[in-house]
Design a protein around this motif. Sequence first.
Motif, PDB file in Angstrom:
ATOM      1  N   CYS A   1       4.093  -2.752   7.778  1.00  0.00           N
ATOM      2  CA  CYS A   1       3.123  -2.158   7.613  1.00  0.00           C
ATOM      3  C   CYS A   1       1.735  -2.859   7.928  1.00  0.00           C
ATOM      4  O   CYS A   1       0.586  -2.798   9.007  1.00  0.00           O
TER       5      CYS A   1
ATOM      6  N   CYS B   1       3.581   1.091   3.197  1.00  0.00           N
ATOM      7  CA  CYS B   1       4.545   0.510   2.662  1.00  0.00           C
ATOM      8  C   CYS B   1       5.641   1.831   2.098  1.00  0.00           C
ATOM      9  O   CYS B   1       6.922   1.406   2.521  1.00  0.00           O
TER      10      CYS B   1
ATOM     11  N   CYS C   1       0.762  -0.954  -0.343  1.00  0.00           N
ATOM     12  CA  CYS C   1      -0.056   0.530  -0.130  1.00  0.00           C
ATOM     13  C   CYS C   1       0.988   1.631   0.008  1.00  0.00           C
ATOM     14  O   CYS C   1       1.878   1.154   0.620  1.00  0.00           O
TER      15      CYS C   1
ATOM     16  N   CYS D   1      -0.278  -4.103   6.141  1.00  0.00           N
ATOM     17  CA  CYS D   1      -1.978  -4.198   5.915  1.00  0.00           C
ATOM     18  C   CYS D   1      -1.549  -5.811   4.811  1.00  0.00           C
ATOM     19  O   CYS D   1      -3.316  -5.690   4.242  1.00  0.00           O
TER      20      CYS D   1
HETATM   21 ZN   LIG Z   1       1.319  -1.333   3.544  1.00  0.00          ZN
END
Ligand SMILES: [Zn+2]
Length: 294
Positions: free
Chosen positions: A257, A179, A176, A259
């Motif tokens: 992260c 990141c 993402c 994500c």
């Molecule tokens: Zn991410």
Amino acid sequence: MVYALDPSRPPVWRSPRALQFGVEAPDIVLEDPSIAEERMVAALAGGASRDTLRTIAAAGGAAPEAADALLARLSPVLAAGPRTGPAGLVVLDGAGPTAARILALLHDAGVDARAGLDDDDPALDGAEAAVLVAPYAVAPRRHQRWLRRDVPHLPVVFGDRAVHVGPFVTPGDGPCLRCGDLHRRDADPAWPAIAAQLHARPLPGESELACGAVSSVAAGAVLARRDGRPLPTGVAMRFDRRTLRWSEQRREAHPECGCLSPAAAPAPLVRARPGTATADGPWAGPADSRAATS
Ligand SMILES: [Zn+2]
């Protein structure tokens, strides 16, 4: 259903007895086509149903099944049929000439694309994709709004040397934008503080040339994704404003992260934690809030 030849791959006689479809890389060559096949091809140039083609085949002295065989043979050069399911909304998140150009290109392609929607507009929840146009780095509050809604989003980021288009972020699949910020922080600990000063600035170097080049690639990425030909996961396109060349850059998820972790989706609403802006980078509230109100 009406079948029609893809106008981008026209039939061209390569000899008196051979008809090719397409020019630069012919997909199909019909050797010694019959009168019936020639007539059916002519009908397909304007669009024809299977029954119409069968009638044409019979009138040309062929069996009606010749129409079925020709349709099967020409399937790679037939225009795409109507999309299955409703086409979704594409949201332009950004302002200026490049955002306007991307919007116009998407409209020209028949896409329901809109700009200027408020963050609480219910249409955002059902958006098919979003395009974010930003200077230097996308402010966290901007990409969070799409992560939270699980909406794929494409950043178009103008820097002082290049413009980056992508990666096309599909929440839960690939890196993402946070990141990217975390990787930049790893490379330069001052990046969070720097980025916080850049989010609200005008786009640098938004010339007509850069605008045109970048808009075409961004709109093309949206259309390609719609047609099932997305950019590879994690790949960004870089347009060097000095050399006018494009190159690919691969981005990786950042281990901090989270994500890609199911537990992390949807993305958390990060609240301001005084004194930790540089620790968490521009993802954290304080730095971004300053930029948004400056
Ligand atoms: Zn991410």
